[in-house]
Scaffold this motif. Structure first.
Motif, PDB file in Angstrom:
ATOM      1  N   PRO A 110     -19.001  22.215  40.391  1.00 21.56           N
ATOM      2  CA  PRO A 110     -18.791  23.395  41.241  1.00 21.56           C
ATOM      3  C   PRO A 110     -17.803  23.125  42.373  1.00 21.56           C
ATOM      4  O   PRO A 110     -17.041  24.016  42.768  1.00 21.56           O
ATOM      5  N   VAL A 111     -17.802  21.877  42.876  1.00 18.83           N
ATOM      6  CA  VAL A 111     -16.856  21.539  43.947  1.00 18.83           C
ATOM      7  C   VAL A 111     -15.434  21.570  43.409  1.00 18.83           C
ATOM      8  O   VAL A 111     -14.518  22.102  44.049  1.00 18.83           O
ATOM      9  N   ILE A 112     -15.255  21.044  42.201  1.00 21.40           N
ATOM     10  CA  ILE A 112     -13.912  21.051  41.601  1.00 21.40           C
ATOM     11  C   ILE A 112     -13.427  22.488  41.406  1.00 21.40           C
ATOM     12  O   ILE A 112     -12.295  22.834  41.760  1.00 21.40           O
ATOM     13  N   ILE A 113     -14.315  23.327  40.873  1.00 19.74           N
ATOM     14  CA  ILE A 113     -13.934  24.732  40.657  1.00 19.74           C
ATOM     15  C   ILE A 113     -13.554  25.383  41.985  1.00 19.74           C
ATOM     16  O   ILE A 113     -12.543  26.083  42.095  1.00 19.74           O
ATOM     17  N   THR A 114     -14.358  25.112  43.005  1.00 21.92           N
ATOM     18  CA  THR A 114     -14.084  25.717  44.313  1.00 21.92           C
ATOM     19  C   THR A 114     -12.750  25.237  44.872  1.00 21.92           C
ATOM     20  O   THR A 114     -11.985  26.022  45.447  1.00 21.92           O
ATOM     21  N   ILE A 115     -12.457  23.945  44.675  1.00 19.99           N
ATOM     22  CA  ILE A 115     -11.169  23.423  45.161  1.00 19.99           C
ATOM     23  C   ILE A 115     -10.016  24.160  44.472  1.00 19.99           C
ATOM     24  O   ILE A 115      -9.030  24.532  45.123  1.00 19.99           O
ATOM     25  N   ARG A 128     -22.069   8.350  49.265  1.00 16.52           N
ATOM     26  CA  ARG A 128     -21.605   9.316  48.290  1.00 16.52           C
ATOM     27  C   ARG A 128     -22.572  10.506  48.158  1.00 16.52           C
ATOM     28  O   ARG A 128     -22.155  11.653  48.026  1.00 16.52           O
ATOM     29  N   PHE A 129     -23.848  10.224  48.240  1.00 19.49           N
ATOM     30  CA  PHE A 129     -24.833  11.295  48.104  1.00 19.49           C
ATOM     31  C   PHE A 129     -24.673  12.336  49.218  1.00 19.49           C
ATOM     32  O   PHE A 129     -24.708  13.547  48.963  1.00 19.49           O
ATOM     33  N   ASN A 130     -24.461  11.846  50.435  1.00 17.23           N
ATOM     34  CA  ASN A 130     -24.274  12.789  51.549  1.00 17.23           C
ATOM     35  C   ASN A 130     -23.056  13.680  51.324  1.00 17.23           C
ATOM     36  O   ASN A 130     -23.105  14.897  51.533  1.00 17.23           O
ATOM     37  N   ILE A 131     -21.957  13.050  50.937  1.00 15.67           N
ATOM     38  CA  ILE A 131     -20.718  13.814  50.762  1.00 15.67           C
ATOM     39  C   ILE A 131     -20.895  14.855  49.654  1.00 15.67           C
ATOM     40  O   ILE A 131     -20.529  16.033  49.808  1.00 15.67           O
ATOM     41  N   GLN A 132     -21.522  14.415  48.534  1.00 16.87           N
ATOM     42  CA  GLN A 132     -21.741  15.374  47.451  1.00 16.87           C
ATOM     43  C   GLN A 132     -22.628  16.521  47.905  1.00 16.87           C
ATOM     44  O   GLN A 132     -22.378  17.693  47.606  1.00 16.87           O
ATOM     45  N   SER A 133     -23.675  16.202  48.666  1.00 11.09           N
ATOM     46  CA  SER A 133     -24.596  17.244  49.112  1.00 11.09           C
ATOM     47  C   SER A 133     -23.893  18.236  50.031  1.00 11.09           C
ATOM     48  O   SER A 133     -24.054  19.444  49.904  1.00 11.09           O
ATOM     49  N   ILE A 134     -23.119  17.700  50.974  1.00 11.60           N
ATOM     50  CA  ILE A 134     -22.454  18.594  51.936  1.00 11.60           C
ATOM     51  C   ILE A 134     -21.478  19.511  51.206  1.00 11.60           C
ATOM     52  O   ILE A 134     -21.452  20.724  51.434  1.00 11.60           O
ATOM     53  N   THR A 135     -20.684  18.938  50.310  1.00 10.82           N
ATOM     54  CA  THR A 135     -19.681  19.769  49.637  1.00 10.82           C
ATOM     55  C   THR A 135     -20.363  20.787  48.709  1.00 10.82           C
ATOM     56  O   THR A 135     -19.958  21.948  48.661  1.00 10.82           O
ATOM     57  N   LEU A 136     -21.431  20.353  48.031  1.00 10.76           N
ATOM     58  CA  LEU A 136     -22.150  21.307  47.179  1.00 10.76           C
ATOM     59  C   LEU A 136     -22.750  22.435  48.008  1.00 10.76           C
ATOM     60  O   LEU A 136     -22.765  23.594  47.612  1.00 10.76           O
ATOM     61  N   PHE A 137     -23.251  22.027  49.179  1.00  9.47           N
ATOM     62  CA  PHE A 137     -23.830  22.961  50.115  1.00  9.47           C
ATOM     63  C   PHE A 137     -22.801  24.006  50.552  1.00  9.47           C
ATOM     64  O   PHE A 137     -23.114  25.175  50.750  1.00  9.47           O
ATOM     65  N   GLY A 158     -22.949  23.639  36.402  1.00 10.11           N
ATOM     66  CA  GLY A 158     -23.691  23.642  37.666  1.00 10.11           C
ATOM     67  C   GLY A 158     -24.000  22.263  38.194  1.00 10.11           C
ATOM     68  O   GLY A 158     -24.028  22.058  39.411  1.00 10.11           O
ATOM     69  N   ASN A 159     -24.246  21.308  37.305  1.00  9.19           N
ATOM     70  CA  ASN A 159     -24.831  20.061  37.784  1.00  9.19           C
ATOM     71  C   ASN A 159     -24.112  18.797  37.385  1.00  9.19           C
ATOM     72  O   ASN A 159     -24.474  17.725  37.837  1.00  9.19           O
ATOM     73  N   ASP A 160     -23.070  18.889  36.551  1.00  5.23           N
ATOM     74  CA  ASP A 160     -22.412  17.656  36.134  1.00  5.23           C
ATOM     75  C   ASP A 160     -21.340  17.242  37.137  1.00  5.23           C
ATOM     76  O   ASP A 160     -21.044  17.961  38.086  1.00  5.23           O
ATOM     77  N   ARG A 161     -20.788  16.051  36.882  1.00  7.60           N
ATOM     78  CA  ARG A 161     -19.733  15.546  37.760  1.00  7.60           C
ATOM     79  C   ARG A 161     -18.563  15.096  36.910  1.00  7.60           C
ATOM     80  O   ARG A 161     -18.747  14.629  35.786  1.00  7.60           O
ATOM     81  N   LEU A 168     -14.656  39.473  43.452  1.00  9.37           N
ATOM     82  CA  LEU A 168     -14.526  38.474  42.383  1.00  9.37           C
ATOM     83  C   LEU A 168     -14.901  37.074  42.888  1.00  9.37           C
ATOM     84  O   LEU A 168     -15.512  36.289  42.161  1.00  9.37           O
ATOM     85  N   CYS A 169     -14.553  36.779  44.126  1.00 14.60           N
ATOM     86  CA  CYS A 169     -14.973  35.501  44.711  1.00 14.60           C
ATOM     87  C   CYS A 169     -16.498  35.448  44.762  1.00 14.60           C
ATOM     88  O   CYS A 169     -17.111  34.406  44.481  1.00 14.60           O
ATOM     89  N   ALA A 170     -17.116  36.574  45.117  1.00 12.67           N
ATOM     90  CA  ALA A 170     -18.579  36.629  45.167  1.00 12.67           C
ATOM     91  C   ALA A 170     -19.153  36.402  43.772  1.00 12.67           C
ATOM     92  O   ALA A 170     -20.158  35.691  43.601  1.00 12.67           O
ATOM     93  N   ALA A 171     -18.506  36.978  42.755  1.00 12.02           N
ATOM     94  CA  ALA A 171     -18.986  36.800  41.383  1.00 12.02           C
ATOM     95  C   ALA A 171     -18.893  35.333  40.973  1.00 12.02           C
ATOM     96  O   ALA A 171     -19.815  34.780  40.363  1.00 12.02           O
ATOM     97  N   MET A 172     -17.794  34.683  41.356  1.00 13.36           N
ATOM     98  CA  MET A 172     -17.640  33.247  41.070  1.00 13.36           C
ATOM     99  C   MET A 172     -18.799  32.475  41.687  1.00 13.36           C
ATOM    100  O   MET A 172     -19.406  31.593  41.056  1.00 13.36           O
ATOM    101  N   SER A 173     -19.083  32.822  42.923  1.00 14.76           N
ATOM    102  CA  SER A 173     -20.181  32.155  43.617  1.00 14.76           C
ATOM    103  C   SER A 173     -21.511  32.420  42.901  1.00 14.76           C
ATOM    104  O   SER A 173     -22.347  31.521  42.772  1.00 14.76           O
ATOM    105  N   GLY A 174     -21.691  33.654  42.410  1.00 16.14           N
ATOM    106  CA  GLY A 174     -22.914  34.001  41.686  1.00 16.14           C
ATOM    107  C   GLY A 174     -23.053  33.214  40.392  1.00 16.14           C
ATOM    108  O   GLY A 174     -24.136  32.709  40.056  1.00 16.14           O
ATOM    109  N   VAL A 175     -21.941  33.068  39.664  1.00 20.52           N
ATOM    110  CA  VAL A 175     -21.969  32.308  38.409  1.00 20.52           C
ATOM    111  C   VAL A 175     -22.361  30.856  38.698  1.00 20.52           C
ATOM    112  O   VAL A 175     -23.209  30.263  38.016  1.00 20.52           O
ATOM    113  N   LEU A 176     -21.751  30.284  39.743  1.00 14.21           N
ATOM    114  CA  LEU A 176     -22.054  28.880  40.054  1.00 14.21           C
ATOM    115  C   LEU A 176     -23.501  28.723  40.525  1.00 14.21           C
ATOM    116  O   LEU A 176     -24.141  27.703  40.260  1.00 14.21           O
TER     117      LEU A 176
END
Ligand SMILES: Nc1ncnc2c1ncn2[C@@H]1O[C@H](COP(=O)(O)OP(=O)(O)OP(=O)(O)O)[C@@H](O)[C@H]1O
Ligand SMILES: [Mg+2]
Lengths: 247, 344
Positions: B188-193, B53-62, B178-181, B242-250
């Motif tokens: 951040p992964v959920i928002i990105t999805i 699970r840690f790997n998957i979370q890291s890759i997706t966060l990355f 930024g850091n919760d699940r 706006l996508c860049a701004a989203m990325s900046g906020v995250l």
């Protein structure tokens, strides 16, 4: 018996700076009639059709559509009234399929999950296919980008689009210029079909073979002025060439 | 009845296969990468790469930050443009977000300052977005040049706004973003999805998406079809910003700090993701799904090579090789479907 013209052009003039691209051009077009525009390079043929189809605003003269004076600010207004133009380069989006091209700018929508608006691609393909089949042209695959089609098929897509949108006047700038001989023949057949559907056709061509094969009348331009207009039945290639070059 | 065959039946069949391959190769490549790291992990460390699970979370966060940039970039590239400024627009938005929150927090409390900070990040991104669109659509500036200018402007103002350093910010809600699940999935992964789903819908189902392809395929045809190409182009660059701004906020949320250089290393990864995902830099083709796969390929390579203890510099080599392969695939596709680069 004289039918009412679908299009009357009266004293049309267009200048670009000092260049008199068109000077006092007048003619009429009847439903189901094919009018050829002939003339040397730079004679003003493209300028004339652009003035009719709303690309250019004429400096002088007027255009009557079904007897009513019209003035277009842009090509869209002309299209909405039923004046469709097929430009020299066809104006197809090569990366999109036939349906998408026929409906470009006027896509039908359906509801996704009864809620979200979404493009109705199936309907676009089916109706595009029907429009093209009325041209007696068969196209095997509908879901490929039009760049994979042959020149004649692409011409059919462009004409199919015009027919689908109920063009009453179809303007074509050198429809056969980029085609091989067999495909030129197919385009001639397409134009014959349009005649039967009572569409008025104006086409530009440098090819006297095409002109004499499909046109009812020929309008010859020479350096922006009307050198003459002749019924195809009453003239021959010699006379047309003489009108084109002058003398 | 006249029958016009597609150029030839063989060529048509070939085209279908090539088109299928062009889409599928990136999926295959991603699968191969995962298999490779899985086998390596089992052989060398006796663990699983994927079932961790840690790997998957890291890759997706990355993948989140470059993917968000890449989503907007996908629309830009399909329309035949490019946006070099998104990386520093992201940094500028991150800095503005952090600065405002830090400044407003004592007066307004964490909730309101969070909302204002995020809105301000999007608002400030409108400036480069609208300016890019205006330069390109109305003044006819080539996208590469216009957005290169904006790259410098956003970069400079970002550092100026940050006072030349990073801007720390403390806010519990921001930390959640930024850091919760939720159900084990990083926020951040959920928002990105969610952004991915929205962009996929827009590009594949809406008229807006269709016009984006049409403009990239033949701008003249789009104009003659009555599409407002200028306004549309403007909208595309605004969406990219706006996508860049989203990325900046995250970014600010994840690191509890805004930094002007936040997006600097991500711009090329974002463009690479779009290209690996099957978009052509000549415009007219590309998909959101492809871009997602492209971003995942890059993230898996980057994370995986660290995971197997390869010197980190090999990441650059590996991603570079993948970019070149994907462009070669794109070229052979256009060749075999009969399109030449010149007539796009
Ligand atoms: N947009 C423009 N600006 C300035 N001059 C123009 C413009 N369009 C056409 N002209 C000029 O007007 C004249 C007529 O051009 P036009 O394109 O109508 O000729 P044509 O008969 O279509 O020629 P061809 O057979 O080469 O296509 C030419 O002298 C041309 O240089
Ligand atoms: Mg011309």
């Amino acid at each position: 018996m004289k039918a009412t013209p679908i299009l009357s052009v009266e004293g049309l003039s267009k200048r670009f700076g000092g260049v008199h691209a068109l000077e006092q051009v007048s003619f009429e077009l009847f439903p189901g009639e094919v009018l050829a525009l002939a003339g040397d390079n730079g004679a003003g043929k493209s300028t004339l059709i652009k003035a009719i189809s709303g690309v250019y605003r004429p400096d002088d003269g007027r255009i009557l559509y079904k007897g009513e004076p019209v003035a277009f600010d842009n090509p869209r207004q002309a299209r909405d009234l039923g004046i469709e133009t097929i430009y020299q380069d066809l104006a197809l989006a090569d990366n999109l399929d036939i349906g998408a091209n026929v409906f470009l700018g006027r896509e039908p929508l359906r509801r996704l999950f009864g809620l979200l608006p979404a493009l109705d691609r199936k309907r676009m393909r089916q109706e595009a296919l029907q429009a093209i089949e009325t041209l007696d042209i068969e196209i095997k695959r509908l879901d490929v980008p039009v760049r994979t089609l042959s020149g004649g098929q692409r011409q059919a897509v462009a004409i199919g689009r015009a027919i689908y949108w109920k063009a009453e006047i179809l303007i074509m700038d050198e429809p056969t210029a980029a085609l091989g001989v067999p495909e030129q023949r197919k385009v001639r057949a397409l134009v014959e079909g349009l005649k039967e559907q009572k569409v008025g056709v104006i086409f530009i061509s440098h090819n006297l073979g095409d002109i004499f094969a499909v046109a009812d009348r020929i309008l010859v331009l020479r350096r922006g002025i009307m050198a003459g207009i002749r019924r195809t039945a009453d003239t021959d290639a010699d006379e047309i060439v003489k009108l084109m070059v002058g003398g | 009845m006249t029958t016009l065959e597609a150029s030839s039946p063989l060529a048509a069949r070939q085209a279908v296969v090539v088109r299928w391959l062009a889409v599928a190769w990136s999926w295959l490549f991603l699968a191969l990468l995962l298999v490779f790291f899985e086998v390596w992990a089992r052989a060398a460390y006796d663990t699983s790469f994927l079932l961790n699970r840690f790997n998957i979370q890291s890759i997706t966060l990355f993948a989140v930050a470059p993917l968000l940039l890449a989503l907007g970039q996908t629309l830009v590239i399909i329309s035949g443009g490019i946006d070099l400024s998104v990386g520093f627009t992201m940094g500028l938005a991150a800095v503005i977000c952090a600065r405002l929150m830090q400044w407003l927090d004592p007066a307004l409390g964490p909730e309101l300052s969070l909302v204002i900070g995020i809105l301000a990040a999007f608002a400030v991104a409108l400036i480069p977005g609208l300016t890019n669109g205006y330069l390109i659509a109305w003044l006819g500036v080539p996208a590469f040049i216009g957005t290169l200018g904006m790259y410098g402007i956003a970069r400079g103002t970002g550092f100026l706004a940050a006072g030349g350093t990073t801007v720390p910010v403390r806010n519990e809600y921001l930390a959640f973003l930024g850091n919760d699940r939720i159900l084990g999935i990083p926020v951040p992964v959920i928002i990105t999805i969610l952004v991915v789903l929205l962009m996929h819908y827009v590009l594949s189902q809406s008229r807006f998406g269709q016009y984006t392809y049409a403009i990239g395929g033949n701008r003249e045809a789009a104009i003659r079809a009555g599409i407002n190409v200028k306004r549309h182009t403007m909208a595309i660059y605004v969406i990219a910003a706006l996508c860049a701004a989203m990325s900046g906020v995250l970014y600010t949320a994840r690191f509890s700090a805004g930094a002007a250089q936040a997006g600097e290393p991500l711009l090329l990864d974002a463009i690479a993701a779009v290209v690996i995902g099957g978009a052509s830099l000549f415009g007219g083709s590309g998909t959101i799904i492809g871009t997602v796969i492209g971003a995942l390929i890059i993230a898996v390579i980057q994370y995986g090579l660290v995971f197997i203890n390869v010197e980190p510099f090999w990441q650059f080599v590996a991603v570079g090789v993948v970019i070149i392969i994907s462009v070669l695939v794109d070229q052979s596709r256009s060749r075999l479907t009969g399109a030449h680069q010149e007539d796009r």
